[in-house]
Design an enzyme around this catalytic site. Structure first.
Site, PDB file in Angstrom:
ATOM      1  CG  HIS A 239      -1.823  -1.298   1.472  1.00 46.77           C
ATOM      2  ND1 HIS A 239      -2.953  -1.361   0.956  1.00 46.77           N
ATOM      3  CD2 HIS A 239      -1.450  -2.193   2.335  1.00 46.77           C
ATOM      4  CE1 HIS A 239      -3.428  -2.619   1.173  1.00 46.77           C
ATOM      5  NE2 HIS A 239      -2.585  -3.163   2.095  1.00 46.77           N
TER       6      HIS A 239
HETATM    7  C1  BDR Z   1      -2.485   0.572   5.642  1.00 38.08           C
HETATM    8  O1  BDR Z   1      -2.583   0.041   6.953  1.00 38.08           O
HETATM    9  C2  BDR Z   1      -1.285  -0.534   7.437  1.00 38.08           C
HETATM   10  O2  BDR Z   1      -1.209  -1.691   7.927  1.00 38.08           O
HETATM   11  C3  BDR Z   1      -0.252  -0.341   6.280  1.00 38.08           C
HETATM   12  O3  BDR Z   1       0.985   0.147   6.742  1.00 38.08           O
HETATM   13  C4  BDR Z   1      -0.931   0.544   5.319  1.00 38.08           C
HETATM   14  O4  BDR Z   1      -0.422   2.060   5.878  1.00 38.08           O
HETATM   15  C5  BDR Z   1      -2.944  -0.129   4.807  1.00 38.08           C
HETATM   16  O5  BDR Z   1      -4.463  -0.528   4.909  1.00 38.08           O
END
Ligand code: BDR
Ligand code: CA
Length: 309
Positions: A239
């Site tokens: 992400h």
């Molecule tokens: C987001 O949530 C976190 O677990 C990851 O680092 C990312 O920023 C994705 O939903």
């Protein structure tokens, strides 16, 4: 073009680690002035020490500031299910050589913005938005120095920690509400886009082949996700680097402007980004990205990680 002045607010976190290394490997586009850290994927003590260890890995000296350990309201929720107890499952890094810089993240954010020219500082926020909200709520005048905030969070469609909510926004909905109501120019990188950024075996091996310690560390992280995180059986969503890549290669992504509201109620939609994709009601307050050239993103990662030690 001169590089942008950037502050990276993060909660490393496996994909935060990739994002942080991508930023540190891209000095032509990103002059990273500070890294501010928030509790999120794991507790603050670990997110701070992970950020410091990653700065060491990159051979950089960017200061790291510790921030909020918990949300403005409500209970802290972590995401060790995805990132492991250490927050960096799959990485083997020595303990950091330095400690965090003196001061509190929100305070440092305010100080940098206070002294900066109008619309000159870009914030990249890839964790819960508590540090940003604390800075904005206590010193709204600092908002004028913001050129853009690139936020990984939220979803046009479904969430990933509840049916309605994505982790970063769910962790601190009140903070997200403050940030989205701030009037600062926001680019939102939601799950709808990041679920296209899938680390497949082929893409992971291409990163490993870049050969540096940073590249091997990222390949190790991307190889260690638990099977439950595999998106639709295709690969593991990476992400946070998408928000950094937006500053380097905006041509890799597209979307449109629309209004984003945050659900801060206590019901089943708590933490949802209510995105007015069809422009039915309110004037836009963000650019929401939903399309990604994923091959382009992973090629960029391999190319940039090859530049680090
Ligand atoms: C987001 O949530 C976190 O677990 C990851 O680092 C990312 O920023 C994705 O939903
Ligand atoms: Ca994150």
């Amino acid at each position: 073009m001169a590089p942008r002045t950037v502050i990276l607010d993060c909660d490393p976190g496996t994909d935060d680690a990739v994002a942080l290394l991508l930023a540190l490997a891209s000095p032509e586009e990103i002059a990273l002035e500070a890294i501010t850290v928030v509790g999120g994927n794991v507790g603050l003590e670990r997110t701070v020490s992970n950020a410091l260890a990653l700065v060491d890995l990159a051979g950089a000296g960017v200061p790291v500031f510790a921030g909020a350990a918990r949300p403005l309201l409500g209970a802290f929720v972590n995401e060790t299910r995805v990132h492991g107890e250490s927050g960096l499952r799959g990485a083997e890094l020595p303990p950091p050589s330095r400690v965090a810089a003196a001061g509190i993240a929100a305070d440092r954010l305010r100080a940098i913005l206070r002294d900066a020219a109008p619309r000159s500082v870009t914030l990249v926020a890839i964790g819960p938005l508590t540090n940003l909200a604390l800075a904005f709520a206590t010193e709204p005048a600092c908002l004028s120095a913001i050129r853009e905030i690139a936020i990984m969070g939220g979803a046009i469609a479904l969430g990933n920690v509840t049916p309605a909510a994505e982790f970063n926004i769910y962790n601190d909905p009140e903070a997200a509400g403050i940030v989205f109501a701030s009037g600062a120019p926001i680019t939102l990188v939601p799950l709808d886009l990041t679920h296209q950024a899938l680390a497949t075996a082929v893409r992971i091996e291409a990163i490993r082949a870049a050969g540096t310690r940073a590249a091997r560390t990222v390949a190790g992280i991307l190889s260690a996700f638990p099977p439950s995180v595999k998106f639709e059986g295709k690969g593991f969503p990476v992400h946070d680097p998408c928000a950094v890549a937006w500053l380097i290669r905006p041509d890799l992504m597209s979307g449109k402007t629309c209004h984003v509201a945050i659900d801060t109620t206590q019901g089943p939609s708590r933490g949802r980004t209510v995105i007015d994709w069809w422009g039915t009601k309110r004037a836009p307050n963000a650019t929401v990205l939903n399309r990604l050239d994923a091959d382009g993103l992973f090629a960029l990662l391999a190319e940039r990680l090859a530049r680090l030690p």
